[in-house]
Design a protein around this motif. Structure first.
Motif, PDB file in Angstrom:
ATOM      1  N   ALA A  24      23.262  48.655  59.450  1.00  0.00           N
ATOM      2  CA  ALA A  24      23.785  47.291  58.890  1.00  0.00           C
ATOM      3  C   ALA A  24      24.577  46.287  60.374  1.00  0.00           C
ATOM      4  N   ASN A  25      24.048  44.938  60.438  1.00  0.00           N
ATOM      5  CA  ASN A  25      24.413  43.981  61.033  1.00  0.00           C
ATOM      6  C   ASN A  25      24.873  42.713  60.225  1.00  0.00           C
ATOM      7  N   ARG A  26      25.210  42.586  59.340  1.00  0.00           N
ATOM      8  CA  ARG A  26      24.914  41.995  58.389  1.00  0.00           C
ATOM      9  C   ARG A  26      26.436  41.651  58.832  1.00  0.00           C
ATOM     10  N   VAL A  27      26.463  39.697  58.179  1.00  0.00           N
ATOM     11  CA  VAL A  27      27.901  39.320  58.464  1.00  0.00           C
ATOM     12  C   VAL A  27      28.560  39.089  56.380  1.00  0.00           C
ATOM     13  N   PHE A  28      29.118  39.741  56.146  1.00  0.00           N
ATOM     14  CA  PHE A  28      30.444  38.818  55.151  1.00  0.00           C
ATOM     15  C   PHE A  28      31.714  38.189  55.046  1.00  0.00           C
ATOM     16  N   THR A  29      31.802  37.429  53.916  1.00  0.00           N
ATOM     17  CA  THR A  29      32.319  36.994  53.720  1.00  0.00           C
ATOM     18  C   THR A  29      33.582  36.413  52.907  1.00  0.00           C
ATOM     19  N   LEU A  30      35.160  36.639  52.792  1.00  0.00           N
ATOM     20  CA  LEU A  30      36.278  36.692  52.099  1.00  0.00           C
ATOM     21  C   LEU A  30      37.160  35.933  52.134  1.00  0.00           C
ATOM     22  N   ALA A  31      36.942  35.193  50.915  1.00  0.00           N
ATOM     23  CA  ALA A  31      38.483  33.909  50.584  1.00  0.00           C
ATOM     24  C   ALA A  31      39.659  34.728  50.878  1.00  0.00           C
ATOM     25  N   PHE A  67      32.803  37.138  48.408  1.00  0.00           N
ATOM     26  CA  PHE A  67      34.493  37.360  47.477  1.00  0.00           C
ATOM     27  C   PHE A  67      35.384  37.045  48.079  1.00  0.00           C
ATOM     28  N   ALA A  68      36.226  36.849  46.841  1.00  0.00           N
ATOM     29  CA  ALA A  68      37.736  36.514  47.029  1.00  0.00           C
ATOM     30  C   ALA A  68      38.662  37.633  46.081  1.00  0.00           C
ATOM     31  N   ALA A  69      39.500  37.102  47.433  1.00  0.00           N
ATOM     32  CA  ALA A  69      41.254  38.260  46.851  1.00  0.00           C
ATOM     33  C   ALA A  69      41.877  37.075  46.385  1.00  0.00           C
ATOM     34  N   ASP A  70      42.991  37.507  45.485  1.00  0.00           N
ATOM     35  CA  ASP A  70      43.546  36.147  44.747  1.00  0.00           C
ATOM     36  C   ASP A  70      43.756  36.049  43.141  1.00  0.00           C
ATOM     37  N   VAL A  94      38.302  32.241  35.319  1.00  0.00           N
ATOM     38  CA  VAL A  94      36.937  32.723  35.430  1.00  0.00           C
ATOM     39  C   VAL A  94      35.505  31.718  35.061  1.00  0.00           C
ATOM     40  N   PRO A  95      34.806  31.707  35.572  1.00  0.00           N
ATOM     41  CA  PRO A  95      33.363  31.077  34.539  1.00  0.00           C
ATOM     42  C   PRO A  95      32.465  32.536  34.209  1.00  0.00           C
ATOM     43  N   GLU A  96      32.166  32.382  32.902  1.00  0.00           N
ATOM     44  CA  GLU A  96      31.390  33.177  32.573  1.00  0.00           C
ATOM     45  C   GLU A  96      30.913  33.950  33.910  1.00  0.00           C
ATOM     46  N   GLU A  97      29.711  33.952  34.792  1.00  0.00           N
ATOM     47  CA  GLU A  97      29.303  34.697  36.014  1.00  0.00           C
ATOM     48  C   GLU A  97      29.828  34.678  37.342  1.00  0.00           C
ATOM     49  N   VAL A  98      31.353  35.040  36.999  1.00  0.00           N
ATOM     50  CA  VAL A  98      32.013  35.445  37.853  1.00  0.00           C
ATOM     51  C   VAL A  98      32.652  36.878  37.267  1.00  0.00           C
ATOM     52  N   GLU A  99      32.726  37.820  38.066  1.00  0.00           N
ATOM     53  CA  GLU A  99      33.299  39.584  37.426  1.00  0.00           C
ATOM     54  C   GLU A  99      34.643  39.621  39.101  1.00  0.00           C
ATOM     55  N   HIS A 100      35.726  40.060  38.228  1.00  0.00           N
ATOM     56  CA  HIS A 100      36.855  40.105  38.860  1.00  0.00           C
ATOM     57  C   HIS A 100      37.044  41.858  38.385  1.00  0.00           C
ATOM     58  N   GLN A 101      38.205  42.231  39.737  1.00  0.00           N
ATOM     59  CA  GLN A 101      38.508  43.742  38.745  1.00  0.00           C
ATOM     60  C   GLN A 101      40.396  43.765  39.530  1.00  0.00           C
ATOM     61  N   PRO A 102      41.412  44.124  38.793  1.00  0.00           N
ATOM     62  CA  PRO A 102      42.646  43.891  39.605  1.00  0.00           C
ATOM     63  C   PRO A 102      42.649  45.236  41.149  1.00  0.00           C
ATOM     64  N   LEU A 103      43.446  44.714  41.927  1.00  0.00           N
ATOM     65  CA  LEU A 103      43.294  45.518  42.915  1.00  0.00           C
ATOM     66  C   LEU A 103      44.726  45.722  43.460  1.00  0.00           C
ATOM     67  N   GLY A 104      46.373  45.306  42.563  1.00  0.00           N
ATOM     68  CA  GLY A 104      47.531  45.197  42.436  1.00  0.00           C
ATOM     69  C   GLY A 104      48.376  44.266  41.791  1.00  0.00           C
ATOM     70  N   ARG A 105      49.562  44.733  42.107  1.00  0.00           N
ATOM     71  CA  ARG A 105      50.860  43.555  41.218  1.00  0.00           C
ATOM     72  C   ARG A 105      51.674  43.600  43.033  1.00  0.00           C
ATOM     73  N   HIS A 142      43.484  40.170  42.287  1.00  0.00           N
ATOM     74  CA  HIS A 142      42.372  40.383  41.245  1.00  0.00           C
ATOM     75  C   HIS A 142      41.393  40.040  43.051  1.00  0.00           C
ATOM     76  N   LEU A 143      40.379  41.055  42.786  1.00  0.00           N
ATOM     77  CA  LEU A 143      38.747  40.611  43.400  1.00  0.00           C
ATOM     78  C   LEU A 143      37.776  40.115  42.715  1.00  0.00           C
ATOM     79  N   TYR A 144      37.850  38.832  43.148  1.00  0.00           N
ATOM     80  CA  TYR A 144      36.558  38.409  42.342  1.00  0.00           C
ATOM     81  C   TYR A 144      34.825  38.230  43.649  1.00  0.00           C
ATOM     82  N   TRP A 145      33.986  38.972  42.454  1.00  0.00           N
ATOM     83  CA  TRP A 145      32.730  38.378  43.124  1.00  0.00           C
ATOM     84  C   TRP A 145      31.654  37.699  42.052  1.00  0.00           C
TER      85      TRP A 145
END
Length: 306
Positions: free
Chosen positions: A98-105, A152-155, A160-171, A277-280
């Motif tokens: 793959a040669n794709r570009v991804f963006t993380l906030a 993605f966003a890490a913050d 969050v609105p219903e269409e955005v999912e997230h999972q904890p990364l740590g504390r 959390h990580l959001y997508w």
């Protein structure tokens, strides 16, 4: 309502309809879709003709949906999601090719602590992909996930609105950094010593207290801040050459201590850990490349702040 011949309908009109409904404003809908405002206005005019209904009416500076628009919005969104899913079926993603570009906030602390292990992991699995890390204001994160401006966003934990999912990364806990030969470095840092010292405050905001100041205020205390700046690296360079103290995330402090020049102590205030959390957006689940990257991030970043 006219009988609809689907072959004569531009399905992009419904993408515009959804954007206007979400934003309640033609200008913001145009920005969301990367279109000009005249193009969005023209699409709305075609939809109005098709449905023989205004669909949206002026309400102050915004646009308010008509009863018909409210009645059809959920069916339109379901149809768009099904279409996206259908288009995504069968798409293959080969990380090695793959040669794709991804963006993380991500904010600067997350960049410092998370990007090194993440990039080591990604370079082994997908050496040709690119990752862009951007600072996005928290108020804009959900909109940019929805529009696809970021993947993605890490913050911290955010509403969050219903269409955005997230999972904890740590504390994340807070710690206090000081010059390695500071007079407080060889003692147990207590609250009185903490508030008697002079401090550096790191914040992206122009003014206002930090989270540690809120905790001090609750117990009737305050501190003196000599410097307010925007990132922890600059703040630590100041701390190394002065008697100032810096309150900062513990994971960042530990890594900087390894580079020498500073000592760290527990923050002498009772503050709960900050959840990261990580959001997508849920549409990411229909993109094999984003599904893959999400898994890599969760594997390499979970617990990195602990």
């Amino acid at each position: 309502m006219q009988e609809i011949n689907l072959s004569r309908v531009d399905l992009n009109l419904f993408v515009v309809f959804d954007a206007i409904y979400r934003e309640g404003n033609l200008t913001r809908a145009a920005e969301r879709l990367y279109l000009s405002q005249p193009a969005v206005s023209h699409a709305l005019a075609r939809l109005r003709e098709r449905f023989d209904d205004p669909l949206f009416e002026r309400a102050g500076k915004g646009m308010s949906p008509t009863p018909l628009a409210k009645a059809i919005i959920e069916r339109v969104r379901i149809a768009l999601q099904e279409l996206e899913s259908t288009l995504g079926e069968g798409l293959a993603f080969d990380p090695a090719e793959a040669n794709r570009v991804f963006t993380l906030a991500a904010r600067d602390v997350m960049e410092f602590t998370a990007l090194p292990p993440l990039m080591v992991h990604l370079q082994r699995q997908a050496p040709n992909i690119q990752l862009r890390s951007l600072r996005v204001p928290r108020r804009d994160i959900m909109q940019q996930l929805s529009s696809g401006q970021i993947d993605f966003a890490a913050d911290v934990l955010l509403p969050v609105p219903e269409e955005v999912e997230h999972q904890p990364l740590g504390r994340e806990l807070l710690a206090v950094a000081m010059r390695h030969d500071h007079s407080l470095a060889s003692t147990i840092l207590d609250l009185e010593a903490y508030i008697s010292a002079t401090h550096v405050l790191v914040s992206s905001r122009h003014d206002g207290p930090g989270v540690e100041d809120f905790a001090l205020n609750r117990c009737g205390k305050s501190r003196k801040v000599a410097l307010r700046c925007q990132n922890y690296y600059a703040a630590l360079q100041v701390v190394k050459d002065t008697d100032l103290l810096l309150t900062l995330p513990q994971s960042y402090a530990r890594q900087m201590k390894a580079n020498g020049g500073i000592s760290i102590a527990p923050l002498p205030l009772e503050l709960p850990p900050v959840d990261i959390h990580l959001y997508w957006h849920r549409k990411a689940s229909r993109d094999p490349a984003l599904v893959w990257l999400k898994q890599q991030m969760l594997e390499s970043l979970t617990g990195v702040m602990n």
